[in-house]
Design an enzyme around this catalytic site. Structure first.
Site, PDB file in Angstrom:
ATOM      1  CB  VAL A 102      -0.611   0.398   0.706  1.00 22.98           C
ATOM      2  CG1 VAL A 102      -1.904   0.596   1.403  1.00 22.98           C
ATOM      3  CG2 VAL A 102      -1.474  -0.892   1.442  1.00 22.98           C
ATOM      4  CG  LEU A 106       5.290  -1.563  -6.945  1.00 21.04           C
ATOM      5  CD1 LEU A 106       5.314  -2.599  -6.281  1.00 21.04           C
ATOM      6  CD2 LEU A 106       5.310  -1.074  -7.970  1.00 21.04           C
ATOM      7  N   GLY A 107       0.177   0.656  -7.706  1.00 21.53           N
ATOM      8  CA  GLY A 107      -1.334   1.112  -8.239  1.00 21.53           C
ATOM      9  C   GLY A 107      -2.153  -0.403  -6.954  1.00 21.53           C
ATOM     10  CB  SER A 108      -1.803  -0.383  -3.224  1.00 19.86           C
ATOM     11  OG  SER A 108      -2.952  -0.713  -2.544  1.00 19.86           O
ATOM     12  CB  ALA A 110      -5.653   1.276  -9.164  1.00 21.99           C
ATOM     13  CG  ASP A 152      -2.135   5.206 -10.213  1.00 17.14           C
ATOM     14  OD1 ASP A 152      -1.570   5.145 -11.789  1.00 17.14           O
ATOM     15  OD2 ASP A 152      -1.891   4.800  -9.588  1.00 17.14           O
TER      16      ASP A 152
END
Ligand code: MEV
Length: 314
Positions: A102, A106-108, A110, A152
């Protein structure tokens, strides 16, 4: 109604973060080594209309009607029911898990939204097209990010490398020669909403200077696309270094990110930069043939808590 499961990958931004919020292009790629998963299972004996939500990674075990409407999971489900015109969800359990760190770039957020939207729409018997999934996830992103560009949700929904310009239809492009990126995680959580908000304040205080930064990043991104499409990924190295320098000037790098970038370059990377919101999260380095392991080791020695090696190909 049968159970339905869905997933979405993580992502990294190769070029153009922050400037993309102001209309410049950016390039992002999916990271399949990490992902968010969602499954919806019917509760035959459950209380009618009760949606139970379990998200063990964040210690959440609750009912949908106990969440605030601006909770990202509630907003994702509400986005699905509103879009499908469904007023009541049959009793079920939504389970969400994710291996994407999170607040790490890294786009967690989205990816979780996309997995939940897909799983819930599928469970309700109306699997959604990617365009619709991405649109709903973008609305949820606004809760996470404030003023997101939409990159994202786009890259994690379509799970392909994208050349993204805010408000424009998704553009993919050919990766003529594969190349390898090493991702280094600083382990420092840095919510994108904060760095995007800070850049906005600095831009408002000094619009000319910041618009020049954004335009310079935009031309780097265009050159990067040309390098990838023409089959010359080694040209990305210097472009990454230039992009990182501009991000430093925008105030979104940090001593830890700069240390990891330097460690990558010292170990033979062709270029390196922070990736995503900055101030923490992840950075990326372009490997030369055969030096992937050296770069990973250099990242670890410089304090990265994990590394991911990602081969970028069509
Ligand atoms: C976050 O992955 C990329 C940023 O440019 C924010 C956005 O585009 O929404 C920092």
């Amino acid at each position: 109604m049968p159970s339905y499961s869905a997933h979405a990958p993580g992502k990294i931004i190769l070029f153009g973060e922050h400037a993309v919020v102001y209309g410049q292009p950016a390039i992002a790629i999916p990271v399949h080594q990490v992902r968010a998963n969602a499954s919806v299972t019917p509760e035959i004996n459950g209380d009618p209309g009760v949606v139970r939500i379990q998200a063990p990674n964040i210690d959440l075990d609750t009912r949908l009607d106990e969440l605030n409407l601006d909770h990202p999971l509630a907003a994702a489900i509400e986005g699905v029911t509103a879009s499908l015109g469904i007023s009541r969800i049959p009793a079920c359990t939504l389970r969400v898990t994710s291996t994407i760190p999170v607040a790490s770039g890294l786009g967690s957020g989205a990816a979780v939204s996309v997995a939940v939207i897909r799983a819930m729409a599928g469970f309700l018997g109306q699997p959604m097209a990617n365009e619709q999934v991405s649109k709903i996830a973008f609305e949820v992103e606004k809760i996470h990010h404030g003023t997101p560009s939409g990159i994202d949700n786009t890259v994690v929904t379509f799970a392909k490398p994208v050349y993204f310009v805010k408000g424009h239809p998704i553009e993919t492009f050919n990766i003529t020669n594969p190349f390898t990126i090493i991702i280094g995680d600083t382990g420092i959580a840095s919510p994108t909403k904060e760095t995007v908000g800070d850049v906005r304040l600095r831009w408002q205080a000094n619009p000319k200077k910041f618009e020049a930064f954004f335009a310079a990043v935009g031309s780097i991104t265009k050159s990067a696309r040309a390098a990838i499409e023409s089959g010359h990924p080694v040209r990305l190295g210097p472009l990454m270094n230039e992009n990182h320098a501009l991000l430093q000037e925008m105030g979104v790098s940090s001593p830890t990110l700069d240390r990891l970038v330097q460690a990558a370059l010292d170990s033979g990377a062709l270029g390196a930069k922070l990736s995503g919101g900055g101030r923490g999260g992840n950075m990326i380095a372009l490997a030369a043939t055969g030096n992937e392991k050296l770069i990973s080791l250099a990242f670890k020695n410089a304090g990265a808590i994990r590394t991911i090696t990602s081969n970028i190909e069509d």
